[in-house]
Design a protein around this motif. Sequence first.
Motif, PDB file in Angstrom:
ATOM      1  N   PRO A   1       0.819  -1.235   0.000  1.00  0.00           N
ATOM      2  CA  PRO A   1       0.000   0.000   0.000  1.00  0.00           C
ATOM      3  C   PRO A   1       0.848   1.279   0.000  1.00  0.00           C
ATOM      4  CG  PRO A   1      -0.815  -1.566   1.629  1.00  0.00           C
ATOM      5  CD  PRO A   1       0.465  -2.121   1.115  1.00  0.00           C
ATOM      6  N   LEU A   2       2.117   1.177   0.389  1.00  0.00           N
ATOM      7  CA  LEU A   2       2.972   2.378   0.410  1.00  0.00           C
ATOM      8  C   LEU A   2       3.229   2.898  -1.009  1.00  0.00           C
ATOM      9  CD1 LEU A   2       5.564   1.296   3.148  1.00  0.00           C
ATOM     10  CD2 LEU A   2       3.507   2.690   3.440  1.00  0.00           C
ATOM     11  N   VAL A   3       3.089   2.005  -1.996  1.00  0.00           N
ATOM     12  CA  VAL A   3       3.290   2.421  -3.398  1.00  0.00           C
ATOM     13  C   VAL A   3       2.187   3.412  -3.796  1.00  0.00           C
ATOM     14  CG1 VAL A   3       3.429   1.623  -5.809  1.00  0.00           C
ATOM     15  CG2 VAL A   3       4.411   0.233  -3.969  1.00  0.00           C
ATOM     16  N   ALA A   4       0.951   3.094  -3.402  1.00  0.00           N
ATOM     17  CA  ALA A   4      -0.158   3.997  -3.730  1.00  0.00           C
ATOM     18  C   ALA A   4      -0.130   5.248  -2.851  1.00  0.00           C
ATOM     19  CB  ALA A   4      -1.480   3.258  -3.549  1.00  0.00           C
ATOM     20  N   LYS A   5       0.333   5.058  -1.611  1.00  0.00           N
ATOM     21  CA  LYS A   5       0.282   6.156  -0.638  1.00  0.00           C
ATOM     22  C   LYS A   5       1.339   7.236  -0.898  1.00  0.00           C
ATOM     23  CE  LYS A   5      -0.040   6.845   4.362  1.00  0.00           C
ATOM     24  NZ  LYS A   5      -0.024   6.192   5.674  1.00  0.00           N
ATOM     25  N   TYR A   6       2.518   6.806  -1.342  1.00  0.00           N
ATOM     26  CA  TYR A   6       3.615   7.778  -1.525  1.00  0.00           C
ATOM     27  C   TYR A   6       4.043   7.823  -2.990  1.00  0.00           C
ATOM     28  CZ  TYR A   6       3.705   7.640   3.518  1.00  0.00           C
ATOM     29  OH  TYR A   6       3.335   7.712   4.827  1.00  0.00           O
TER      30      TYR A   6
ATOM     31  N   THR B   1       7.877   3.312  -5.723  1.00  0.00           N
ATOM     32  CA  THR B   1       7.415   2.796  -7.011  1.00  0.00           C
ATOM     33  C   THR B   1       7.112   1.293  -7.028  1.00  0.00           C
ATOM     34  OG1 THR B   1       9.693   2.500  -7.723  1.00  0.00           O
ATOM     35  CG2 THR B   1       8.641   4.589  -8.308  1.00  0.00           C
ATOM     36  N   GLU B   2       7.734   0.541  -6.113  1.00  0.00           N
ATOM     37  CA  GLU B   2       7.570  -0.914  -6.229  1.00  0.00           C
ATOM     38  C   GLU B   2       8.030  -1.609  -4.953  1.00  0.00           C
ATOM     39  OE1 GLU B   2      10.130  -2.463  -9.321  1.00  0.00           O
ATOM     40  OE2 GLU B   2       9.374  -4.505  -9.070  1.00  0.00           O
ATOM     41  N   VAL B   3       7.451  -2.771  -4.682  1.00  0.00           N
ATOM     42  CA  VAL B   3       7.966  -3.659  -3.638  1.00  0.00           C
ATOM     43  C   VAL B   3       8.335  -4.957  -4.344  1.00  0.00           C
ATOM     44  CG1 VAL B   3       7.433  -4.896  -1.519  1.00  0.00           C
ATOM     45  CG2 VAL B   3       6.424  -2.646  -1.919  1.00  0.00           C
ATOM     46  N   ARG B   4       9.555  -5.442  -4.120  1.00  0.00           N
ATOM     47  CA  ARG B   4       9.919  -6.688  -4.806  1.00  0.00           C
ATOM     48  C   ARG B   4      10.824  -7.538  -3.920  1.00  0.00           C
ATOM     49  NH1 ARG B   4      13.409  -3.185  -9.036  1.00  0.00           N
ATOM     50  NH2 ARG B   4      15.291  -3.016  -7.793  1.00  0.00           N
TER      51      ARG B   4
END
Length: 388
Positions: free
Chosen positions: A301-306, A310-313
Amino acid sequence: APNLALVRGRGTKVWDADGKVYLDFVSGIAVVNAGHCHPRVVEAIREQVGTLMHVSNLYYTENEARLAEKLSKLAYEGKGKCFFCNSGAEANEGLIKLARLWGNPEGRYEIICMDNSFHGRTLATAAATGQEKVRTGFEPMPEGFRHAAYNDLEAVRAQVNEKTAAVLLEVVQGEGGVIPAEAAFVQGLRALCDEKNLLLLCDEVQCGMGRTGRWFAFQHYDVLPDAFCLAKALGSGYPIGAVVAGPKLAETFSAGKHASTFGGTPPACAAALATLDVIERERLVKRAETIGRQLRERLEPLVAKYEHVTEVRGAGLMLGLVMDRPVKPLCSRLTEMGLLTLATAERVVRLLPPLNVKEAEISEGLEILDEALAELHGAAPAEEEKEA
Ligand code: PLP
């Protein structure tokens, strides 16, 4: 360039010289997979240093034999053999020498390595490493290494020639920015190596030992390398590295071909045996998968929030939060706030908590991360909020 003096550790926590406590999501760079100072590991080392510390590899020691048997069983159904050394770089050197010895009768010695890879800082492993910055200033580099784009099978194929002996890869690149290999790539490499009679070698120094939710990360891919290497988490912080060779290479090193005075000392092997035992008893391989999934689901959710995230992998508990800008300032702020993380490849916050990190510690770490992101990268507060 350290900025913190740490004096004590237990589980996922470490304390600095002023008594301040930190949540450690670095784990000594993927070393303390069983947590800091696990009592079973500490006890095994204590007992062994009071019994027999060193005899060299002129003699057998029980711990070394037991450790070799265990690793061989975990990867090769007991049909492999091990060589023990002291670090990840030395383990990769061992792999490289093993591949050369195997290819030598046919004049084959070249190893195809991946762009963006990391294999260590000795001369040969720096030459194998696919990052210019690791080599700059130390030229000339030893020859015999070619590089190809990661996750690009045709690029690897294009580098194969009559001198090629092996392909070497990390199936999850760590220092390169927590980048997992695609399944089609790893499986394609295995097929390519079989077709051309090349060795497939895996560097499991960072992604091995349960970190990704399998004992060894290549086990996610249904592929067996001809040999692989371990270090880091193998001894929970007691230095030890290993080359684990499958049946095809098990007889390649004969006595006297390769050696190390300190390789596989009784205490190092005791530390490794205790580490393996803890990982098994506490089911930490499975736990890395389940807790890793939870952590990932809560990072996404941090991708949408901030805007700048840009990505979690990654895989299991080897995760990267990718940003569109350098993350060093964020990581420094996180340290001040009591969470240790690692800035990697400029734009990636690498998260490597111990595999027995508690769920409450995951929540606490996420809260700190969210707070630091809001502070450094949050949207500017609306006018009315500012006035209030
Ligand atoms: N290989 C990989 C994948 C690594 O991540 C590292 C260290 O970060 C090494 C090799 C080198 O290990 P060491 O620092 O123990 O020599």
